[in-house]
Design an enzyme around this catalytic site. Structure first.
Site, PDB file in Angstrom:
ATOM      1  N   CYS A 133       0.815  -1.211   0.000  1.00 28.14           N
ATOM      2  CA  CYS A 133       0.000   0.000   0.000  1.00 28.14           C
ATOM      3  C   CYS A 133       0.849   1.262   0.000  1.00 28.14           C
ATOM      4  O   CYS A 133       0.320   2.356   0.208  1.00 28.14           O
ATOM      5  CB  CYS A 133      -0.922   0.024   1.212  1.00 28.14           C
ATOM      6  SG  CYS A 133      -2.042  -1.367   1.280  1.00 28.14           S
ATOM      7  N   CYS A 144       3.092  10.822  18.578  1.00 18.81           N
ATOM      8  CA  CYS A 144       3.757  12.083  18.234  1.00 18.81           C
ATOM      9  C   CYS A 144       3.010  12.871  17.160  1.00 18.81           C
ATOM     10  O   CYS A 144       3.434  13.974  16.799  1.00 18.81           O
ATOM     11  CB  CYS A 144       5.188  11.817  17.755  1.00 18.81           C
ATOM     12  SG  CYS A 144       6.245  11.026  18.992  1.00 18.81           S
ATOM     13  N   CYS A 158     -14.741   7.795   5.670  1.00 21.38           N
ATOM     14  CA  CYS A 158     -16.114   7.365   5.886  1.00 21.38           C
ATOM     15  C   CYS A 158     -16.241   6.791   7.302  1.00 21.38           C
ATOM     16  O   CYS A 158     -15.269   6.730   8.044  1.00 21.38           O
ATOM     17  CB  CYS A 158     -16.552   6.334   4.838  1.00 21.38           C
ATOM     18  SG  CYS A 158     -15.729   4.743   5.023  1.00 21.38           S
ATOM     19  N   CYS A 194      -1.697   3.281   5.030  1.00 20.66           N
ATOM     20  CA  CYS A 194      -0.798   3.435   3.891  1.00 20.66           C
ATOM     21  C   CYS A 194       0.168   4.600   4.077  1.00 20.66           C
ATOM     22  O   CYS A 194      -0.223   5.686   4.525  1.00 20.66           O
ATOM     23  CB  CYS A 194      -1.598   3.651   2.610  1.00 20.66           C
ATOM     24  SG  CYS A 194      -2.730   2.293   2.271  1.00 20.66           S
TER      25      CYS A 194
END
Length: 474
Positions: A335, A361, A383, A391
């Site tokens: 990804c 962080c 959503c 990713c």
């Protein structure tokens, strides 16, 4: 006329002298190190370098040397046989050069007197010897020096840097150790006469830099049997992974892919291996959480059979937080599309690193009292669904949103495309499928700890199984 020195050829070539106005006299010819030839060397090159058209032998028409001694006249070439040479670059050093002495070393007046006397005797012998005997004498002199741990060093700064990390030990074969200073065990000799055919020798090139042979700098003899320049390995380990996510292939041998291990490199390898163990531990736990412990790639006959650590590192991507320097989960490797605008410059690499921040962080107020921030679950950024993809170490997606990630996200900095028309507003926590209050869709939001959820689900399954067994017994 000139005759080819190849005994199997002996072809005769006509010599045509160059005129003073010949355009070839103004051409630029470079030596083996890329430096332009001196006027004398260029004149010699134009008048005495020949290539036989029958056997392609390149030779000197004056001294019959094969191949031609590019960059040197015949006199300079002959002198190079018995001149003093630098230990590392093998370049000639002035005849008045004294053997290298480590910093702080003090030679007694008696040793100085003996050395000067030996030098005077050597020069007298050289004046009275033929060329063949001269070469033999020089070879004997160099062997005696090396057996005593002595060598010459040129004035080049690079050679002076190399000698700082060079081993001064003399091996049982009376050759200087090619290894690194203060190593607990000495490297084997790289001289041709001390090795069998096919063994790694000093004239073989380093398989990291591919610029200099192994004998041109201190080397490291790895447990796998491969050798590399010490400084090349240091630079390779300092550079770190070439990918955005954490990968430890850079700390493997470039030839056999086994882990690099040597005491002189422990100051770099220790933090690398510690972080690697942390990432393996997180990756194995992630396999459990994602229910991937029985994946097909882990079954018998597949590449990762009996290697769940390697499979976990292959599937999942972990990044190093720019702020706290701790590794954190960043989704699956597949990804990470990379930045299409990345030109590979140091500036862009630094910008990427600054964007990589863990949940603790990154300003997201989410932590678990048991597992910290390592296994925090997130909602899909776009959503009201549970995120199934993380990713680039920056953005969380559910599966449908992940399928149109390019429409929703700017991959250059993983920011939200607010004007894409695909982001719907939540209708409130009562109607939200997640049944929680959260920021508007398009922003990141943490839900809870995935590890605690997985443990809870496992506990429920065990209770159901136990209850079923009890019912069957009754």
């Amino acid at each position: 006329y000139v005759q080819c020195p190849n005994k199997l050829c002996q072809f005769v070539i006509e010599r045509i002298p160059l005129s003073k106005n010949d355009p070839r006299r103004s051409q630029k010819v470079l030596d083996d190190k890329g430096k332009p030839l001196s006027p004398d060397a260029l004149d010699h090159y134009l008048n005495h370098r020949f290539r036989c058209r029958h056997c392609d032998t390149i030779f000197c028409a004056q001294c019959k040397a094969t191949p031609y001694h590019l960059g040197k006249t015949c006199r300079q070439y002959m002198q190079s046989f018995y001149s003093k040479k630098c230990r590392f670059c093998k370049e000639d050093v002035p005849d008045i050069t004294q053997p290298y002495q480590p910093e702080g070393f003090k030679q007694s007046w008696l040793d100085k007197w003996r050395h000067k006397r030996a030098e005077a005797k050597r020069k007298k012998q050289e004046r009275d010897l033929t060329q063949s005997k001269m070469i033999k004498l020089v070879a004997e002199r160099e062997a005696q020096m090396e057996a005593a741990g002595e060598f010459y060093l040129c004035k080049d700064e690079e050679c002076h840097e190399k000698v700082k990390s060079a081993c001064m030990h003399v091996l049982p074969c009376n050759h200087l150790c090619p290894g690194v200073k203060d190593e607990p065990y000495h490297c084997r000799c790289l001289r041709d006469e001390c090795n069998e055919d096919g063994d790694i020798c000093g004239d073989d090139f380093c398989n990291i830099c591919w610029i200099e042979p192994l004998n041109a700098a201190p080397v490291v003899d790895l447990p796998c049997g491969h050798m590399f320049h010490y400084q090349c390995l240091v630079d390779k380990l300092k550079e770190g992974p070439t990918t955005d996510f954490l990968s430890y292939k850079f700390a493997d041998c470039p030839l056999c892919k086994k882990e690099i291990d040597h005491p002189t490199l422990d100051f770099l390898l220790s933090p690398i291996r510690q972080q690697q163990q942390q990432v393996i531990k997180l990756a194995r736990r992630r396999l459990q959480i994602e229910g991937m412990e029985d994946d097909e790639d882990l079954q018998e006959g597949h590449y990762y059979h009996n290697d769940p650590d390697g499979y976990a590192l292959h599937v999942f991507a972990f990044y190093e937080c720019f702020q706290c320097k701790k590794p954190y989960f960043g989704g699956k490797r597949e990804c990470d599309p990379g930045n299409p605008d990345d030109d590979g410059s140091d500036e862009n690499k630094q910008k990427k690193k600054e964007l990589q921040r863990c949940a603790a962080c990154s300003g997201l107020n989410a932590t678990c009292n048991i597992h910290g921030t390592d296994f925090i679950e997130f909602k899909c950024r776009f959503c009201c669904s549970l995120a199934t993809f993380f990713c680039g170490g920056k953005c969380h997606y559910c599966t449908p949103c992940h399928d149109i990630a390019g429409t929703l996200t700017n991959f250059s900095d993983w920011s939200t495309k607010w004007d894409c028309g695909k982001i719907n507003d939540c209708e409130g926590w009562e109607k939200c499928p997640l049944h929680v209050e959260h920021p508007k869709n398009g922003e990141e939001f943490a839900l809870g700890c995935a590890a605690c959820r997985a443990d809870h689900e496992k506990e429920i399954e065990e209770r159901k199984k136990k209850k079923k067994e009890n019912n069957n017994n009754n």
